[in-house]
Design an enzyme around this catalytic site. Structure first.
Site, short mmCIF file in Angstrom:
data_model
loop_
_atom_site.label_atom_id
_atom_site.label_comp_id
_atom_site.label_asym_id
_atom_site.label_seq_id
_atom_site.Cartn_x
_atom_site.Cartn_y
_atom_site.Cartn_z
N LYS A 225 0.83 -1.21 0.00
CA LYS A 225 0.00 0.00 0.00
C LYS A 225 0.86 1.26 0.00
O LYS A 225 0.67 2.16 -0.81
CB LYS A 225 -0.94 -0.01 1.21
N GLU A 231 10.08 -5.80 4.07
CA GLU A 231 10.22 -7.13 3.45
C GLU A 231 9.94 -7.07 1.96
O GLU A 231 10.69 -7.62 1.14
CB GLU A 231 9.26 -8.12 4.12
N GLY A 285 -5.40 -4.63 5.26
CA GLY A 285 -4.58 -5.59 4.53
C GLY A 285 -5.08 -7.02 4.60
O GLY A 285 -5.10 -7.73 3.59
N ARG A 286 -5.51 -7.45 5.78
CA ARG A 286 -5.92 -8.85 5.92
C ARG A 286 -7.29 -9.13 5.32
O ARG A 286 -7.74 -10.27 5.32
CB ARG A 286 -5.87 -9.26 7.40
N GLU A 371 -4.91 -11.25 14.31
CA GLU A 371 -4.50 -9.85 14.18
C GLU A 371 -5.68 -8.93 14.43
O GLU A 371 -5.51 -7.81 14.92
CB GLU A 371 -3.89 -9.59 12.80
N HIS A 402 -3.57 -37.90 11.46
CA HIS A 402 -2.34 -38.65 11.75
C HIS A 402 -1.27 -37.75 12.38
O HIS A 402 -0.11 -38.14 12.48
CB HIS A 402 -1.80 -39.28 10.46
N LYS A 530 8.65 -3.97 14.53
CA LYS A 530 9.20 -3.33 13.33
C LYS A 530 10.13 -2.18 13.70
O LYS A 530 11.22 -2.02 13.13
CB LYS A 530 8.07 -2.79 12.45
#
Length: 562
Positions: A225, A231, A285-286, A371, A402, A530
């Site tokens: 954005k 990153e 964002g999510r 979040e 399993h 951050k």
């Protein structure tokens, strides 16, 4: 200046009215639920089925291609009535109206929360700051459609005039998890393009991706954005440097596009303004896969399937917005979750989809749920005195059977679990699908009923096991049962049903946040790490360790010895 501050303060107070501030533990319904819990906590779900042969009929919702059975929970009609009373007392319906009407319910950031507008029909009208945003949304959709069609058809080519074969989505968090989950989930519908995802700042990650690619036939989609995410920018720079070993600076424009609001930084990177797809502040964002962040989805499965995904989500939006609470899937699932979290003390929920296509659903929902609702400050600015934010985990069945099902069946923790299954397989292999779904149904039945000591003894008698050995083994083979599950049975995994499923969980998040009296749509908790990482990076690069706690100093000094 004093006058201006008054205006700001008045505006701030008005914004605070977008959502009510009600501590749920101080409601009449909460007190009733506490008393009710004392009568329910030792209940046997199995016995409730024995006492009511129509229980499943009473505790399920059928909607479109969905059948949601919540009868295998430690609830009765009084439980549901009291939970619905709680929802009414915290004014859930008012909050839903504020949510869909574009009010600033993300109050700490003074933003509306309108990912629902991204999948609304073109005839809708949704206002943000007195402006209908639907025309703008559809203009972006038109651009996504045109761009996707040009790449998929081969009309738009790379710098050596070759058609694209690969797409790399560069983003992190919501700019990665949503598109990656959907592209994986809709593999059955994919076209010839191979879509890859680079997210982690770990250099090994990006290098493992690009070593498989041909720069002449690869398109890169940078999703950020602000175009400042460490990153994403680091990975983008690494990829650009790799690309420039085979191409020129002017070729970047043919191979790189961006989803961003920061036109200046994007164009400085070398991407043309016409290759920038916009984002909006009112989409978190999510919850952004429905926006241009979903460009990689459109490229992977075609715009028509991307549009079907949006339409499926919109159908769930309409159900959530208009259906009464007692027949409302996201409301019921949220209330049951609160029942276990806040009264039984269950801290986690497992999500088990019985399809390998949904192997990334749980990681995606981890961000969406934890979040959003991992908050300890109420909307009144005070520390809450109750639990919020369930811990989400899971893997596809039958693999998970399993792996960690031992813990769910015989462990000491109460783990409410959602089972998601499909009536029809996509490739039509009935043998495989029948075996898969037999496990799906068997597991919820086993978690409900368990296995008694008498049943275990009967098995031993049939085997002719000697009494000393039988007596020794018996306690280890008993299953207590009484483990709660929801069963979400869907006709088939399609773009539409996937859209509805994801939207269902989004609205469940919203309901829980309203009842817990927290702000679900900010994420200040990700900022501190951050900030510290930026200062520590300068220390690593300068090889100068500043003052930290003794552990961090010790670790940094050890690391710098490399």
């Amino acid at each position: 200046m004093h006058f201006t501050n008054n205006i700001v303060n008045c505006h701030y107070k008005n914004n605070l009215m977008a959502l009510n501030t009600i501590n749920p533990t101080e409601t009449k319904a909460w007190l009733k639920l506490q008393l009710h819990f004392e009568t329910m906590k030792s209940n046997s779900i199995k016995e409730m089925f024995q006492n009511d042969t129509e229980r499943a009929e009473k505790f399920h919702i059928q909607w479109n291609d969905f059948l949601v059975d919540f009868s295998k929970n430690n609830i009765n009609q009084q439980t549901l009535d009291l939970l619905l009373e709680l929802a009414e007392e915290v004014k859930l319906n008012d909050a839903i109206s504020s949510y869909f009407n574009g009010e600033e319910i993300n109050q700490t950031e003074s933003r509306a929360v309108l990912h629902t507008a991204l999948r609304a029909p073109q005839s809708a009208s949704v206002s943000v700051a007195n402006k209908n945003v639907i025309p703008e949304i559809y203009e972006v959709k038109k651009n996504i459609q045109q761009f996707s069609n040009e790449i998929i058809s081969g009309k738009r080519k790379g710098f050596t005039n070759k058609s694209f074969t690969d797409v790399v989505n560069i983003g992190i968090g919501g700019s990665d998890l949503g598109p990656a989950m959907v592209v994986e989930a809709l593999q059955f519908y994919k076209n010839h393009l191979n879509v890859h995802f680079v997210s982690n700042i770990d250099g090994d990650h990006v290098n493992e991706i690009i070593k498989k690619l041909n720069p002449e036939t690869t398109l890169f989609v940078i999703v950020s954005k602000t175009f400042t995410t460490q990153e994403t920018l680091t990975n983008s720079e690494t990829i650009r440097n790799w690309f420039l070993k085979s191409a020129s600076q002017q070729d970047i424009a043919k191979h790189f596009v961006a989803v961003s609001t920061n036109i200046e930084k994007v164009t400085n990177f070398g991407i043309e303004a016409t290759s920038i797809f916009p984002m909006w502040d009112w989409v978190g964002g999510r919850f952004s896969l429905w926006s241009a962040v979903g460009l990689s989805i459109s490229l992977a499965v075609g715009y028509d399937n991307f549009d079907k995904l949006l339409k499926g989500a919109n159908q769930m939006d309409e159900h959530f917005k208009n259906e009464s609470s007692n027949k409302n899937i996201p409301v019921i699932l949220a209330l049951i979750s609160i029942w276990y979290n806040n009264f039984f003390g269950a801290e986690t929920e497992a999500i088990i989809p019985y399809t390998q296509y949904l192997q990334k659903l749980a990681p995606y929902l981890q961000q969406g749920i934890m979040e959003s609702n991992g908050k300890s400050i109420g909307r009144d600015g005070k520390t809450v005195n109750y639990q919020t934010g369930t811990i989400i985990w899971g893997e596809p069945g039958s693999n998970s059977q399993h792996a960690f099902f031992q813990l769910i069946h015989q462990g000491t923790k109460l783990i409410p679990t959602d089972f998601i299954g499909f009536v029809k397989p996509l490739y039509g292999n009935e043998d495989h699908h029948n075996k898969l779904m037999s496990n799906f149904f068997a597991q919820t039945e086993a978690l409900l009923n368990g296995k008694s000591a008498a049943q275990v003894q009967a098995e031993f008698d049939k085997q002719g096991l000697e009494k000393p050995k039988a007596d020794y083994l018996k306690p280890f083979k008993v299953f207590s049962g009484n483990k709660p599950t929801n069963t979400i049975l869907i006709k088939q995994l399609t773009p539409e049903t996937l859209g509805s499923l994801v939207a269902m969980y989004e609205h469940k998040i919203f309901v829980q946040g309203i009842i817990w009296n927290i702000f679900s749509y900010d994420q200040w908790g990700v900022e501190l790490g951050k900030q510290l990482a930026n200062s520590i990076l300068s220390e690593i690069e300068s090889k100068t360790v500043n003052h930290h706690d003794s552990s961090t100093e010790f670790l940094l000094k050890y690391f710098l010895k490399k």
